[in-house]
Design an enzyme around this catalytic site. Structure first.
Site: not given
Lengths: 252, 214
Positions: A11, A130
């Site tokens: 990330d 997601d």
């Protein structure tokens, strides 16, 4: 024989690697290019960079990160986060990314998947999903904003739609399992894998090597992704691959 | 040594360019036939669809470059779609004529093997190469492993036995990974993305050019 892939995820915020626990609290864990090299040496099969920059400058920095990584590395990598248009895809792929991953932009405009797939080929387009179990709906639903917003969209239906539009791979993150380190959501992954014919990357929930084994065999995921357990050296890519090899799973 | 990368507007040249540079060769990226012919060897990269790629080669007047490549025995390496273009034809989005430097045609993975079991398409990830023979420029001993990175939905079929160097097994199909005939080589996988095995293959090819073995 095609091997199962182990994919560390980085990330990146404003050019630096961070990792959120359940996407909320963030800690700085280093320089993305250095970390990419480290994972390459450890035997990572691929890398995913997820750009979570909030600013325009941060996203511009990401292009430099991609270019530097492509100059230094000889394994494939995917860039996701902030990819909203065909132009964004073009920028990242030209800078040396092998694939781009789209999530919320594709939910808002599913045609983006088709445009990207027609232009660059399905193999360049990863759709990130997601998903979170909804008691109310009795199935997994799509969530956005790090799991805070529920959409009226079933995860499995969306997976099928994304592939029909031209996705070449799905990156499926369980929002129930993410950050919990209790194993991947194999029930979800199994259903998605049965619903589509493209490779599926399992994400969310890795806590140890056995979790990788379970998702790659029981759910038959094609690849498994993890971030914090690799960043904080709770296990290593090499350790996970050795474990899988000893258990008879084909790895590189 | 100067390696010319054929820039006909199909896909990402950056990774190929960087890989070749890392190995110490000079890189020339060009869409100009005469300029490309000044290079010691050429690479035909490519990501995308076969008919689009052939159309781009025609638009950029690069189809005739390959006649010169064959006539002058200039080493040529086609990568991924670039390898597929070297074949006679492809069924991708209709019937398409290719450059015809190799016999055979490009077909699509069916997604189902002979026993009716489904497999994933694209063929994406690391698969091992099984060698039928080694070209002069490549020695068995040089390779410390045989895993290379594939990502494709179409593959070469009806390849001449003699042209096939190495293949991968996927979905019960023999998937040509390396083909070679004289100075022309094709790699279906991405050597520039194939870790240490890819580095060895590219290094061997470059050294082979220097020694006049390619």
């Amino acid at each position: 024989m095609l091997t199962k892939r182990i994919i560390p995820c980085l990330d990146v915020k404003e050019g630096r690697v961070v990792k959120g626990v359940q996407f909320v609290s963030l800690r700085d864990a280093g320089d993305p290019v250095e970390l990419a090299k480290f994972y390459n040496e450890q035997g990572a099969d691929e890398l995913v960079f997820l750009d979570i920059s909030a600013t325009h400058e941060g996203r511009e920095t990401m292009v430099d990160v991609v270019r530097e990584t492509a100059s230094a590395l000889s394994i494939p990598f995917t860039v996701g986060g902030g990819i909203r248009t065909l132009e964004d895809m073009k920028r990242m792929l030209r800078a040396g990314a092998d694939k781009v991953s789209v999530n919320s932009a594709a939910l808002q405009n599913p045609q983006l998947i088709k445009e990207g797939s027609d232009y660059f080929g399905a193999q360049c387009i990863v759709v990130a999903i997601d998903a979170k179990w909804s008691e109310e709906d009795g199935t997994w639903m799509i969530y956005t904003h790090g799991g805070r917003n529920k959409l009226q969209k079933e995860a499995i239906a969306w997976a099928k739609e994304a592939v029909a539009l031209g996705a070449g791979e799905l990156l499926v993150t369980s929002m129930d399992k993410d950050g919990e380190k209790s194993g991947f959501d194999n029930a979800l992954l199994k259903e998605i894998r049965a619903a589509v014919n493209v490779p599926v990357i399992a994400s969310g929930g890795a806590g140890n090597a056995e979790h990788f084994y379970e998702t790659l065999t029981e759910a038959d995921a094609d690849a498994a992704l993890a971030a914090s357990i690799f960043h904080y050296k709770e296990t290593s890519v090499a350790e996970v691959k050795n474990y899988l090899r000893n258990k008879g799973v084909a790895v590189r | 040594m100067k390696i010319g990368i054929i820039d006909y507007g199909m896909g990402n040249l950056f990774s190929v360019e960087q890989a070749v540079k890392r190995l110490g060769a000079e890189v020339l990226i060009s869409a100009d036939k005469e300029e490309l012919l000044t290079a010691d060897a050429l690479i035909l990269p490519g990501v995308g669809a076969f008919p689009d790629a052939m159309a781009r080669l025609e638009e950029t007047n690069l189809v005739s470059l390959f006649d010169d490549v064959v006539a002058t025995k200039k080493p040529l390496l086609g990568i991924c779609l670039g390898m597929q273009l070297l074949f006679e034809e492809s069924i991708e989005k209709g019937d398409n004529k290719g450059l015809g430097l190799f016999k055979g045609s490009i077909a699509e993975f069916s997604g189902e093997d002979a026993e009716g079991k489904t497999y994933r398409v694209p063929h994406m990830g690391w698969n091992n190469l099984q060698f039928k023979r080694y070209p002069t420029w490549l020695s068995k001993e040089a390779l410390d492993n045989d895993y290379v990175y594939f990502v494709h939905s179409f593959y070469a079929t009806d390849v001449e036995e003699l042209d096939l160097v190495a293949y991968a097994d996927y979905g019960g199909e023999i998937v040509p990974g390396i083909v070679q005939k004289g100075s022309i080589t094709g790699m279906q996988f991405h050597p520039e993305k194939s870790g240490s095995c890819g580095v060895t293959l590219l290094t061997s090819w470059l050294q082979g050019i220097e020694k006049g073995e390619v």
